[in-house]
Each structure stands twice: as C-alpha cells, then as structure tokens.
Design an enzyme around this catalytic site. Structure first.
Site, PDB file in Angstrom:
ATOM      1  N   HIS A  19       0.816  -1.223   0.000  1.00 19.10           N
ATOM      2  CA  HIS A  19       0.000   0.000   0.000  1.00 19.10           C
ATOM      3  C   HIS A  19       0.844   1.265   0.000  1.00 19.10           C
ATOM      4  O   HIS A  19       0.363   2.334  -0.334  1.00 19.10           O
ATOM      5  CB  HIS A  19      -0.917   0.005   1.228  1.00 19.10           C
ATOM      6  CG  HIS A  19      -2.012  -1.010   1.133  1.00 19.10           C
ATOM      7  ND1 HIS A  19      -3.281  -0.695   0.715  1.00 19.10           N
ATOM      8  CD2 HIS A  19      -2.018  -2.341   1.366  1.00 19.10           C
ATOM      9  CE1 HIS A  19      -4.024  -1.784   0.698  1.00 19.10           C
ATOM     10  NE2 HIS A  19      -3.274  -2.801   1.103  1.00 19.10           N
TER      11      HIS A  19
ATOM     12  N   ASP B 162       3.496   9.606  -0.829  1.00 19.38           N
ATOM     13  CA  ASP B 162       2.324   8.860  -0.359  1.00 19.38           C
ATOM     14  C   ASP B 162       2.042   7.727  -1.341  1.00 19.38           C
ATOM     15  O   ASP B 162       2.109   7.947  -2.553  1.00 19.38           O
ATOM     16  CB  ASP B 162       1.108   9.802  -0.318  1.00 19.38           C
ATOM     17  CG  ASP B 162       0.184   9.517   0.858  1.00 19.38           C
ATOM     18  OD1 ASP B 162       0.110   8.356   1.289  1.00 19.38           O
ATOM     19  OD2 ASP B 162      -0.467  10.461   1.347  1.00 19.38           O
TER      20      ASP B 162
HETATM   21  P1  ADQ Z   1      -2.701   6.366   5.142  1.00 17.37           P
HETATM   22  O1  ADQ Z   1      -1.306   6.855   5.211  1.00 17.37           O
HETATM   23  O2  ADQ Z   1      -3.376   6.168   6.436  1.00 17.37           O
HETATM   24  O3  ADQ Z   1      -2.811   5.004   4.281  1.00 17.37           O
HETATM   25  P2  ADQ Z   1      -4.728   7.757   3.356  1.00 17.37           P
HETATM   26  O4  ADQ Z   1      -4.711   7.010   2.084  1.00 17.37           O
HETATM   27  O5  ADQ Z   1      -4.840   9.211   3.176  1.00 17.37           O
HETATM   28  O6  ADQ Z   1      -3.453   7.524   4.261  1.00 17.37           O
HETATM   29  O7  ADQ Z   1      -5.975   7.263   4.201  1.00 17.37           O
HETATM   30  C1  ADQ Z   1      -6.368   7.922   5.378  1.00 17.37           C
HETATM   31  C2  ADQ Z   1      -7.799   7.500   5.731  1.00 17.37           C
HETATM   32  O8  ADQ Z   1      -8.067   7.991   7.044  1.00 17.37           O
HETATM   33  C3  ADQ Z   1      -8.820   8.099   4.797  1.00 17.37           C
HETATM   34  O9  ADQ Z   1      -9.793   7.140   4.485  1.00 17.37           O
HETATM   35  C4  ADQ Z   1      -9.429   9.231   5.616  1.00 17.37           C
HETATM   36  O10 ADQ Z   1     -10.783   9.487   5.359  1.00 17.37           O
HETATM   37  C5  ADQ Z   1      -9.265   8.731   7.029  1.00 17.37           C
HETATM   38  N1  ADQ Z   1      -9.157   9.870   7.945  1.00 17.37           N
HETATM   39  C6  ADQ Z   1      -8.270  10.863   7.895  1.00 17.37           C
HETATM   40  N2  ADQ Z   1      -8.514  11.777   8.874  1.00 17.37           N
HETATM   41  C7  ADQ Z   1      -9.565  11.323   9.555  1.00 17.37           C
HETATM   42  C8  ADQ Z   1     -10.294  11.808  10.686  1.00 17.37           C
HETATM   43  N3  ADQ Z   1      -9.978  12.926  11.324  1.00 17.37           N
HETATM   44  N4  ADQ Z   1     -11.315  11.071  11.103  1.00 17.37           N
HETATM   45  C9  ADQ Z   1     -11.642   9.921  10.488  1.00 17.37           C
HETATM   46  N5  ADQ Z   1     -11.013   9.425   9.433  1.00 17.37           N
HETATM   47  C10 ADQ Z   1      -9.983  10.110   8.962  1.00 17.37           C
HETATM   48  C11 ADQ Z   1      -1.903   4.084   3.642  1.00 17.37           C
HETATM   49  C12 ADQ Z   1      -0.924   4.714   2.645  1.00 17.37           C
HETATM   50  C13 ADQ Z   1      -1.688   5.506   1.600  1.00 17.37           C
HETATM   51  C14 ADQ Z   1      -2.701   4.611   0.897  1.00 17.37           C
HETATM   52  C15 ADQ Z   1      -3.541   3.832   1.908  1.00 17.37           C
HETATM   53  C16 ADQ Z   1      -4.422   2.801   1.224  1.00 17.37           C
HETATM   54  O11 ADQ Z   1       0.002   5.561   3.323  1.00 17.37           O
HETATM   55  O12 ADQ Z   1      -0.805   6.084   0.652  1.00 17.37           O
HETATM   56  O13 ADQ Z   1      -3.572   5.416   0.108  1.00 17.37           O
HETATM   57  O14 ADQ Z   1      -2.724   3.183   2.877  1.00 17.37           O
HETATM   58  O15 ADQ Z   1      -3.699   1.965   0.397  1.00 17.37           O
END
Ligand code: ADQ
Length: 471
Positions: A162, A371
């Site tokens: 991921h 990312d």
């Molecule tokens: P993450 O680094 O965790 O994931 P991201 O893909 O942005 O990053 O996902 C974050 C998730 O957390 C989103 O679904 C978002 O809605 C949720 N979120 C953020 N802030 C929040 C809040 N305050 N309350 C509730 N929910 C919140 C890792 C990798 C990424 C990749 C994903 C999936 O680092 O690059 O996209 O896995 O493969």
C-alpha cells in the site's frame, strides 16, 4: 479451526478498536474499505481475515464480521515496540517514503519482525484450505509470502504494497534487503500502487538477487515465476457520494461553514499526523500567503484536520509539537478575535462528519511529500457531486498518476505550493468544473470494486472468486 478458500492477511483486523494503542486511523479500520468491497464474494466464498486487534496481550476470540471469519494474531508489548513501532514504522516506513525522516536500524528489531511474520504465516497456514488463495497486505508483513510458500506450495499467494516502494539507491540501505525481497517474491503476484514501484522492485530483484526481471514478471533461480504490476487502490465512490448527498450531511456542511464565519473560501486538509504528509510545508505556504496579502483571513480560512498517529514513536511526537507550535504562531500573528486563521482539529471524525467537511471545502489541499496513494484525494472527489471544488494535489502522491486534472504541485517547492493554492483559489469556475468532471469520471470507472476485480483476476484465482464481484 475452520478453513477458508480465501484468506486476507493484514496487520490490522478490519474492526474499529477504540483502545488502539497507536491511535492511528489507518485505512484497514475504516468500515468502507476492503471488507465492504469483498461483500459480493462472501456469500459464495468462505473467507478469513487474519490480523492484530491493536491491543497487546493474548488474542481474543472474535465473532464473525459480516460473515468474514476474524482470526486475531497476538502481539506482546515487546513485539509491538520492536515489530510495529520499530522495524515497520521506524525503519521501513521512513525509508519507503524517500527517507524524509532518517530510518532507524536495530538488528534486534528485524529478528522480532521475522518472529511476528512467522506467526502470521502460521496462522495463514492453519486457516487456508488446500489450494486456497491467500492475499497478504503491506510492509508490516513482507516476509509472509516467502514463509508461507515454504510451508504450503499448494496455495495461490498475492501480496499488495500500500505504501511506495523506493528506488534501489534507497532500498539497498536496508541491512536485511535480500531477505525482505525474497519474502515478497514468495508470492505469485506482487501488486503496487504505481508503475514506478513495480519498476523499482524488478530492478532490485535483478541487482540484489540476480533474478531475471522485467516490469511485468520476475523469474527466480528455482524457476518460480512472480508477476508484478501497478494496481492503484481506490474507494467506494458510490457509497461516499450517496453519503455526501444526504440532507443531514448537507445541513451539517451549512452549519460548519456558518461556524467558520461564512468565509468566501475554505481550504481544507485532512491527514494522519505523519511527517510524510507535508503538513508543515502546507501551513508555511498558507501563512506566507496571508503575510504577502494574497489571502485575507476573514475571507479565506484554512481547516487542518490532523489525526494523531503512532504517538509513542519519537519522530511523531516531535512532529506534533512542531505542527502545533506553527499553528499557534500563525494564529497568534494573523487571527482576529473570533476569527482564527487556521482551524486545527486533532481528532478522528465519523464518515458523515468527514463528508460534511469535504462538502465545505472549496479548495482541498492534499500535499504529501510522498504517499502510496492518498485516499483523502479520492474521497474529496467522490463527494463533489456538483462538480465544484479544486483539488491541489502533490505529484508525489500515488493519486497524481490518476488525477492529472488536479492542480498538481511539488510540495517541496514552497513558491510552487503557494502558486498552486493561488491558482486554485482564483480559478475560473468553468475550469474547476471541467477538471472535477474528468476526475469523477475516472474515479467512477476505477473504484474499489474495479480494483479488487483487477487484482484478483490478475492473481488468477479462478472464476469462482471474481464472478460475483461488482465491476
Ligand atoms: P494512510 O497513510 O493512512 O494510508 P490515506 O490514504 O490518506 O493515508 O488514508 C487515510 C484514511 O483515514 C482516509 O480514508 C481518511 O478518510 C481517514 N481519515 C483521515 N482523517 C480522519 C479523521 N480525522 N477522522 C476519520 N477518518 C480520517 C496508507 C498509505 C496511503 C494509501 C492507503 C491505502 O500511506 O498512501 O492510500 O494506505 O492503500
């Protein structure tokens, strides 16, 4: 032990755990993710999900979740510190994100990493029926495919990364690089978010292991063939779009905008509090825009949501302090009574509140330094059903490979970042709508159901698994 024909192996179980030790809000726990996408398969295919609950100590017996059998793997306090916080999140995580923070190497951490990977492989062995498909997720479990293939040559094994997979110059720093590569190469299919990552992996397999490799397949000395490729992960667009259109979410969005002082424009950022997300650079760019008179605090406000994450790791605590100091500095300098320049929200929200926030955002700033994908960018696009809203997106997020109609930016270039924010703020609404339409059309075609279908088809799991999937 009930055996299944499909076994998902991930660090975390797909359950919300209020007492999670690291306070992280990782995608695996979000209810709208992979588990929902698996739904159409579940009626026909007995499925087990193997993972950790988020709490140390003995593993609990868990009830099925929407007919997915949950198998908890225990982690001791020491394993949590050395595998999860140590090798996974203080060695691999920074190294895989361009070493934007210095990766930390400790020999003991790798031993514990292998020990935990062995436990996951044992659990997969026990849960998989003969000839089953096992799908291993992410950098915490890179050794599992290799360990599992040794035990169970009958299985079809998939691995999906991921996070980014770094260029050879960085990866070769790893003291146990050959073992880590060989671990992944135990799979039949290794999937990445971007083509570049697959290319990096192929180059490393050649350089470090002497394998014959192209960007599509790697042939090992023992004749084992591994297919590789890019499978950009996605979200359930239809579900989120429907949530964003609900009357109570619309009402909540109006209320939030009112509470913000009914500004002309709202800039929103939503991140896990992580040094890869570019939070400090973004805040600096915004404060320079105010200082330079490009934006006025009473008509353009910024909302930064930053959920605490991995709080016991020193680099994360330091980051949090720095971000909070910067928010304090900006507000001290530029706020007026009742009119803060930056609204800083340091807690998790439920999906409806997040959807309301996305609806309020005229400009969404997603500017990570690196990312794997960034689901926030996709979630924002999913909620903009009226084609308003400008997405400012880092070139270094996986999502940039799909959203070339976003306002793309190099977040290391502060002037470039300011320029992209100004372009998005001043954009012609017709241009904004045209860009948003194109991004929504792409997302509708490439949602999480399409991702799952593509990956499982490539893994060649046979018609029975993919036949029931939504496309
Ligand atoms: P993450 O680094 O965790 O994931 P991201 O893909 O942005 O990053 O996902 C974050 C998730 O957390 C989103 O679904 C978002 O809605 C949720 N979120 C953020 N802030 C929040 C809040 N305050 N309350 C509730 N929910 C919140 C890792 C990798 C990424 C990749 C994903 C999936 O680092 O690059 O996209 O896995 O493969």
């Amino acid at each position: 032990m009930r055996q299944s024909s499909l076994v998902v192996v991930a660090m975390r179980l797909p359950i919300d755990d209020d007492v999670a030790r690291d306070g992280a809000c990782e995608w695996r726990r979000s209810p709208g993710g992979l588990v929902n996408a698996l739904h159409p398969i579940l009626q026909h295919t007995p499925t087990t999900w193997i993972g950790w609950t988020g709490s140390t100590g003995p593993a609990p017996q868990l009830p099925d979740l929407d007919s997915v059998r949950l198998h908890a793997v225990p982690l001791s306090e020491e394993e949590f510190a050395e595998h999860y916080e140590g090798f996974a999140n203080s060695t691999l995580w920074p190294l895989y994100h361009d070493a934007v923070e210095q990766p930390v190497y400790h020999r003991k951490w790798f031993q514990t990493y292998r020990q935990v990977n062995e436990r996951f492989a044992e659990a997969a062995d026990a849960c998989a029926e003969p000839g089953a498909t096992v799908w291993v997720q992410d950098y915490h479990l890179q050794l599992v495919p290799g360990l599992l293939r040794e035990r169970r040559p009958d299985l079809r094994i998939g691995f999906f990364m991921h996070v980014p997979f770094p260029p050879p110059e960085l990866f070769v720093q790893l003291p146990r690089r050959a073992e880590l590569l060989a671990g992944m190469l135990g799979a039949d299919l290794v999937g990445f978010q971007r083509e570049q990552a697959a290319h990096n992996f192929a180059q490393l397999a050649t350089k470090v292991l002497g394998a014959r490799a192209t960007d599509r397949r790697i042939e090992l000395a023992d004749g084992h063939l591994v297919r590789i490729g890019a499978f950009p992960v996605s979200i359930d667009m239809a579900e989120l779009a429907a949530l964003a259109q609900r009357p109570e979410v619309a009402a909540r969005a109006t209320q939030i905008r009112h509470d913000l002082g009914d500004p002309r424009r709202v800039i929103l950022a939503v991140d896990r509090l992580d040094y890869t997300k570019g939070i400090e650079q973004r805040l600096k760019a915004y404060s320079e825009l105010i200082a330079g008179g490009h934006v006025k605090v009473h008509d353009t406000v910024m909302v930064q949501v930053a959920v605490p994450s991995r709080e016991r790791v020193a680099q994360y605590r330091i980051l949090r302090d720095r971000v909070e100091r910067e928010v304090g500095r900006i507000n001290g300098e530029f706020s007026r009574v009742g009119e803060p320049a930056v609204h800083y929200l340091n807690r998790p929200f439920d999906r409806a509140e997040l959807a309301a926030l996305y609806r309020v955002a005229d400009i969404m700033a997603v500017t990570p330094l690196r990312d794997g994908m960034n689901l926030v960018a996709k979630e924002y696009v999913a909620t903009r059903f009226d084609h308003t809203g400008a997405l400012v997106l880092s070139e270094f997020a996986g999502a940039a490979a799909e959203f070339d109609r976003a306002y793309l930016v190099n977040p290391h270039d502060l002037d470039g970042l300011k320029g992209a924010l100004i372009r998005a703020i001043e954009a012609d609404p017709a241009d904004v709508a045209e860009r948003m339409r194109a991004m929504r059309a792409h997302l509708a075609e490439h949602d999480i159901h399409a991702w799952l279908h593509r990956y499982l088809t490539a893994l060649d799991t046979g018609e029975t698994l993919v036949a029931h999937l939504k496309r």
